[in-house]
Scaffold this active site. Structure first.
Site, PDB file in Angstrom:
ATOM      1  N   HIS A  63      -1.824   6.271   8.493  1.00  0.00           N
ATOM      2  CA  HIS A  63      -0.979   5.161   8.944  1.00  0.00           C
ATOM      3  C   HIS A  63       0.508   5.479   8.715  1.00  0.00           C
ATOM      4  O   HIS A  63       1.323   5.365   9.636  1.00  0.00           O
ATOM      5  CB  HIS A  63      -1.390   3.884   8.194  1.00  0.00           C
ATOM      6  CG  HIS A  63      -0.589   2.685   8.549  1.00  0.00           C
ATOM      7  ND1 HIS A  63      -1.016   1.767   9.488  1.00  0.00           N
ATOM      8  CD2 HIS A  63       0.619   2.239   8.117  1.00  0.00           C
ATOM      9  CE1 HIS A  63      -0.105   0.809   9.608  1.00  0.00           C
ATOM     10  NE2 HIS A  63       0.893   1.078   8.776  1.00  0.00           N
ATOM     11  N   GLU A  64       0.826   5.868   7.497  1.00  0.00           N
ATOM     12  CA  GLU A  64       2.253   6.109   7.187  1.00  0.00           C
ATOM     13  C   GLU A  64       2.770   7.302   7.986  1.00  0.00           C
ATOM     14  O   GLU A  64       3.892   7.282   8.483  1.00  0.00           O
ATOM     15  CB  GLU A  64       2.472   6.329   5.689  1.00  0.00           C
ATOM     16  CG  GLU A  64       1.938   5.217   4.781  1.00  0.00           C
ATOM     17  CD  GLU A  64       2.363   3.821   5.178  1.00  0.00           C
ATOM     18  OE1 GLU A  64       3.488   3.658   5.697  1.00  0.00           O
ATOM     19  OE2 GLU A  64       1.563   2.873   4.972  1.00  0.00           O
ATOM     20  N   GLY A 104       0.816  -1.216   0.000  1.00  0.00           N
ATOM     21  CA  GLY A 104       0.000   0.000   0.000  1.00  0.00           C
ATOM     22  C   GLY A 104       0.846   1.260   0.000  1.00  0.00           C
ATOM     23  O   GLY A 104       0.647   2.157  -0.812  1.00  0.00           O
ATOM     24  N   ALA A 105       1.800   1.312   0.912  1.00  0.00           N
ATOM     25  CA  ALA A 105       2.640   2.498   1.033  1.00  0.00           C
ATOM     26  C   ALA A 105       3.790   2.201   1.982  1.00  0.00           C
ATOM     27  O   ALA A 105       3.796   1.158   2.636  1.00  0.00           O
ATOM     28  CB  ALA A 105       1.828   3.674   1.574  1.00  0.00           C
ATOM     29  N   GLU A 111       6.617   4.011   4.901  1.00  0.00           N
ATOM     30  CA  GLU A 111       6.808   5.149   5.811  1.00  0.00           C
ATOM     31  C   GLU A 111       8.229   5.703   5.868  1.00  0.00           C
ATOM     32  O   GLU A 111       8.616   6.265   6.906  1.00  0.00           O
ATOM     33  CB  GLU A 111       6.393   4.706   7.217  1.00  0.00           C
ATOM     34  CG  GLU A 111       7.335   3.687   7.908  1.00  0.00           C
ATOM     35  CD  GLU A 111       6.911   2.226   7.763  1.00  0.00           C
ATOM     36  OE1 GLU A 111       6.177   1.919   6.802  1.00  0.00           O
ATOM     37  OE2 GLU A 111       7.322   1.395   8.598  1.00  0.00           O
ATOM     38  N   ASN A 112       9.028   5.593   4.791  1.00  0.00           N
ATOM     39  CA  ASN A 112      10.394   6.115   4.820  1.00  0.00           C
ATOM     40  C   ASN A 112      10.444   7.497   5.484  1.00  0.00           C
ATOM     41  O   ASN A 112       9.596   8.336   5.224  1.00  0.00           O
ATOM     42  CB  ASN A 112      10.915   6.265   3.386  1.00  0.00           C
ATOM     43  CG  ASN A 112      10.566   5.076   2.533  1.00  0.00           C
ATOM     44  OD1 ASN A 112      10.946   3.963   2.845  1.00  0.00           O
ATOM     45  ND2 ASN A 112       9.771   5.295   1.496  1.00  0.00           N
TER      46      ASN A 112
HETATM   47  N1  0A1 Z   1       5.680  -0.689   6.415  1.00  0.00           N
HETATM   48  C1  0A1 Z   1       4.683  -0.553   5.406  1.00  0.00           C
HETATM   49  C2  0A1 Z   1       4.373  -1.799   4.674  1.00  0.00           C
HETATM   50  C3  0A1 Z   1       5.348  -2.270   3.675  1.00  0.00           C
HETATM   51  C4  0A1 Z   1       6.086  -3.407   3.921  1.00  0.00           C
HETATM   52  C5  0A1 Z   1       6.935  -3.933   2.977  1.00  0.00           C
HETATM   53  C6  0A1 Z   1       7.031  -3.290   1.787  1.00  0.00           C
HETATM   54  O1  0A1 Z   1       7.842  -3.842   0.840  1.00  0.00           O
HETATM   55  C7  0A1 Z   1       7.455  -4.158  -0.356  1.00  0.00           C
HETATM   56  C8  0A1 Z   1       6.329  -2.148   1.507  1.00  0.00           C
HETATM   57  C9  0A1 Z   1       5.497  -1.633   2.491  1.00  0.00           C
HETATM   58  C10 0A1 Z   1       3.382  -0.168   6.074  1.00  0.00           C
HETATM   59  O2  0A1 Z   1       3.023  -0.737   7.086  1.00  0.00           O
HETATM   60  O3  0A1 Z   1       2.696   0.681   5.553  1.00  0.00           O
HETATM   61 ZN    ZN Z   2       2.617   0.106   8.685  1.00  0.00          ZN
END
Ligand code: 0A1
Ligand code: ZN
Length: 881
Positions: free
Chosen positions: A304-305, A268-269, A271-272
């Site tokens: 969320h992000e 979905g997205a 959070e960098n």
């Molecule tokens: N941390 C992000 C989810 C996410 C996990 C892995 C990814 O790699 C392809 C991309 C995004 C979240 O919780 O929004």
């Molecule tokens: Zn997340």
């Protein structure tokens, strides 16, 4: 991705690194097929670490082209290198040293969408969980935190925009038409939060003044021409920033916050830090192209992000076993945000429906795992609904147990104690214990024991003694690797509803702890006695879904109707109606499977219609009540020997009975629920649209004609109404001219909008019945279908496998064979996408034997393939175990 022989990683083997990373300095010379990455890393040996320990850096498909130690070339004998690792020996014992690693990578060839890749001509990165090691050799683990300085050099005409984390340091022209930009992120972060974006994009700008009066520049980057469609996302971002200040006391901490929308993204997205990257589906919206659900998703995911900035970034995870520490908590925070922005009860109903339809099956099948797992073979496969949604429910239970004040104290302590840390679930729980003087050790089992607890409850009223006795028993089913379970601490919100609709206030309670309206079930069997109950009450239990459990509680139709009419809690009213209708659907499915017919009690039907027509209730709530349990819900509740065709027939029969009995009500709703003013995405207007579209669905069951839906399609002035009318036509009258005409008109009108085309693909992929597979195959040849784009694949193949029970589970097994073929074709290019599609078969063992055999055979075809990614290998192994 690793190779399929990747080793299992175990929590018990966690060890801190031998070296501490002090600083990271990266220079990228961007080129579509040959990008140069120079990584200057300053380390020192950790106090107490083995003075001879080598430095081991992770890689993935990398080739080393330069290695310096304190600016001098490292002699061949001092290091070993493979595409997966770089090991350097004889490093200084006591002083810091600098390693410079040079690699060349090919973004254009990166089809996994992990590391640095290209999407529509834009450079973009995805580093969670282990993508950074595809950029350079690095200690790629979440407990290695450092400040980063980034320099990006690229062709100026093609890449006017050069973005990375943190604050902008400066930029300028370089040689040969190139330019550069430098960024510095002062907040120490792990590599998974690194991001780089470069290309030519449009921007929407705004500012936010934080609670301490700092101005933050807000920028959302989208493809040129799509800027107006980012307005809602910007609004959601500002509301999120404000809400996090007010509700959690969290202030943003950089001068700039950026979001970039890209069209090729696996999730979905992301959070960098300071530079979120989004799947464009969760940024772009306008009334013509986005549904109410799209608006709600955008609001939730933007929030969320953003919320991750504190829960995930400022406090990150020590290791990937702690994933729920950031994800469960952040989902809880975004749920609370949406509840505050919208109707709390309706939001909770939607959450619980989602939890039950996605997480409960996971927890009941071969892929079940604890919220905090203890081992994994492929971390990408642990971004699951258990870690996210059940993780959020566990956080919600802490709030229920401690109350709003106690929860706040625990959160405040967590932010204070662990800011800047890579923390663990134990650290998190300890903050709530310490802030409240409470022992949460039994409660912590929620993190460690997989499986949905089953609670059986029975109540008895003694008029002579004026007591109500509630007997409870809990059972936690066996799950892979966990056969014996301990009793859990289950917080059950309850009320005793009296005849006049009021709630009883017992004078005393014995048998266990009760705080406010919460019973604490802590033993395997426990009996609570309430005294001073002057008349026979109806029990309302697990109100608000206070615990994520399966509840078995026998209540008569009359009692459930009583709750549905009188409970002060809207969620409990929805739950009572659900408890009324679900057994009817289950019984009907069993009857059809065994050659019988469906019986539909009139008391249940009239309860539904009464709610539908009750104008005192908010429309969104009524729409939720009218959206009967799905075919997947019925299958889940039945649990075994499932025949999806029988379930479909039973559900259709019940829908038709409700439609016929409630026809005048639906007619009235269809006429009166139209919003008169122009389009607004707010929750109340969306609720009216939902109720009107629900009425449309029922009316077409009663009328058995496509005419009304065709008219609704022709007169729709927003995407919600348009796509609803389209699915009614396509799903109910797939062979009618009206359906064909609408599908044709739709694709012509939205020819240039891939996100809307996704809706067109999924509507067709979910047309019930055996014909769906041929349609899906034909659509794969359609010019709109782009096999390398995850959104397109999910819209077509994903919708078919996850959301078309009769089409996918064809009795001849063709659906499974098709999916297996697709997975084997996708896996070499994008293993994450392939593995996720495969999870659509997670409940294969609960099918009736003929289908289950076909499903097993298809899984074995995948299993036998020698060239599997670790992602697919891990899932298929667990599914066949
Ligand atoms: N941390 C992000 C989810 C996410 C996990 C892995 C990814 O790699 C392809 C991309 C995004 C979240 O919780 O929004
Ligand atoms: Zn997340």
């Amino acid at each position: 991705m690793g190779t399929s022989d990747t080793k299992t990683v175990e929590l018990a083997n966690y060890r801190p690194t031998d070296f501490v990373l002090e600083r990271v300095d990266l220079t990228f010379e961007l080129d579509p097929t040959n990008t140069k990455v120079d990584a200057r890393l300053i380390f020192h040996r950790r106090d107490g670490a083995d003075p001879r320990a080598p430095l081991v850096l992770n890689g993935d498909e990398l080739t080393l082209s330069g290695l310096l130690l304190d600016q001098n070339e490292v002699p061949a004998g001092q290091y070993d290198v493979t595409p997966q690792s770089l090991t350097i020996r004889n490093l200084p014992e006591a002083v810091p040293f600098e390693i410079t690693v040079t690699t060349f990578i090919n973004p254009e060839a990166n089809t996994q969408l992990m590391g640095l890749y290209r999407t529509n001509g834009v450079y973009c990165t995805q580093c969670e969980a282990e993508g950074f090691r595809r950029i350079t050799y690095f200690p790629d683990r979440p407990d290695v935190l450092a400040p980063y300085t980034i320099t990006i050099i690229a062709d100026k005409a093609a890449n006017p925009l050069l973005l990375s984390n943190g604050n902008f340091l400066g930029g300028g022209n370089y040689d040969e038409g190139r330019h550069f930009a430098a960024w510095f992120d002062p907040h120490p972060k792990p590599s998974y939060l690194f991001a780089l974006v470069a290309g030519d994009l449009g921007v929407v700008e705004d500012t936010f003044t934080t609670m301490s009066g700092r101005d933050v520049a807000l920028k959302i980057y989208v493809e040129h021409g799509k800027e107006p469609r980012a307005a809602y996302a910007m609004d959601a971002l500002k509301r999120s920033m404000k809400w996090d200040e007010e509700r959690f006391g969290r202030e943003y901490d950089l001068d700039i916050f950026m979001i970039v929308a890209v069209s090729d993204f696996n999730m979905g997205a992301m959070e960098n830090k300071g530079l979120n990257v989004f799947n464009d589906k969760y940024v772009l919206a306008d009334p013509e192209t986005a549904t109410d659900q799209d608006y709600a998703n955008i609001e939730a995911i933007i929030a969320h992000e953003y919320f991750h900035n504190w829960t995930g970034n400022r406090i990150t995870c020590r290791d990937w076993f702690q994933l729920c520490l950031k994800e469960g908590l952040t989902v809880y925070r975004d749920h609370e945000f949406s509840a505050d922005m919208r109707s709390r009860a309706v939001k909770r109903i939607a959450e619980v429906r989602h939890l039950k339809s996605e997480q409960f099956p996971e927890d009941a099948g071969p892929l079940a795992h604890p919220v905090r797992p203890t081992k994994y073979r492929e971390i990408n496969n642990f971004y699951t609904t258990t870690v996210y949604e059940k993780g959020s429910e566990v956080t919600r239970m802490i709030a229920t147990l401690l109350g709003a004040e106690g929860f706040k104290k625990g959160m405040d302590l967590y932010f204070e104690r662990h800011d800047g840390d890579a923390a663990t679930v134990e650290d998190f729980v300890k903050c709530f214990e310490d802030a409240n003087g409470r022992d949460l050790s039994q409660f912590s089992l929620w993190y460690h024991q997989a499986g949905t607890p089953m609670v059986s409850a029975s109540g008895a009223y003694d008029p002579a003694a004026a007591t109500f006795t509630l007997s409870l028993e809990q059972m936690i089913p066996a799950t892979p690797g966990q056969s014996a379970k301990e009793p859990m601490h289950i917080p059950l919100s309850f009320a005793l509803i009296l005849d006049n609709g009021s709630t009883a206030a017992p004078t005393a309670v014995a048998g266990g702890e009760v705080t406010g309206d919460v019973l604490h079930l802590t033993e395997r069997k426990q009996t609570f006695t309430f005294s001073g109950v002057s008349s026979r009450p109806v029990l309302s239990l697990n109100r608000g879904f206070s615990a994520p459990i399966n509840l078995h509680l026998d209540r008569s139709t009359d009692d459930l109707v009583h709750i549905a009419r009188h409970d002060s809690d809207l969620f409990a009213r929805w739950q009572a109606l659900n408890d009324l209708i679900l057994p009817v659907l289950m019984e009907g499915a069993r009857d059809v499977r065994d050659g019988g017919t469906v019986t539909c009690p009139s008391a249940v039907i009239s309860a539904l219609i009464e709610i539908a027509g009750n104008d005192a209730l908010e429309p969104a709530f009524r729409a939720q009540v009218l959206a009967l349990p799905s075919e997947a819900d019925i299958a889940r509740e039945l649990g075994s020997n499932n025949d999806p065709d029988a379930i479909h027939t039973a559900r259709t029969t019940v829908l038709t009975a409700v439609a016929e009995a409630g026809r005048p009500v639906f007619q009235h709703l269809f006429e009166t629920m139209k919003n008169s003013a122009g389009f607004s995405p707010d929750a109340a207007s969306a609720g009216r649209r939902a109720l009107r579209n629900s009425a449309l669905g029922y009316l077409t069951y009663a009328e058995q004609s496509p005419v009304r839906a065709a008219e609704a399609f022709a007169s729709a002035d927003n995407m919600t109404d348009l796509v609803q009318a389209l699915s009614v036509l396509a799903h109910r009258f797939p062979d009618a001219e009206e359906a064909d005409a609408a599908l044709g008109a739709f694709v012509t009108r939205f020819d240039d909008n891939p996100l809307v085309i996704d809706k067109w693909l999924s509507v067709q992929a979910t047309i019930p019945g055996a014909g769906a597979l041929d349609r899906v195959k034909a659509l794969m040849e359609n010019r709109h279908f782009v096999a390398s784009n995850p959104n397109r694949v999910r819209a077509l193949v994903g919708s078919f496998a996850f959301s078309n029970p009769t089409g996918f589970n064809r009795a001849d097994g063709e659906g499974y064979r098709f999916l297996a073929e697709r997975i084997l074709a996708i896996d070499p290019k994008n293993p994450q996408l392939a593995a996720r599609l495969l999870t659509s078969m997670r409940s294969w063992r609960s099918l009736e034997p003929v289908r289950a055999d076909h499903a097993r055979a298809a899984l074995l075809t995948i299993d036998r393939s020698v060239e599997l990614s670790s992602d697919v290998r891990d899932i298929v192994d667990r599914m066949l175990k």
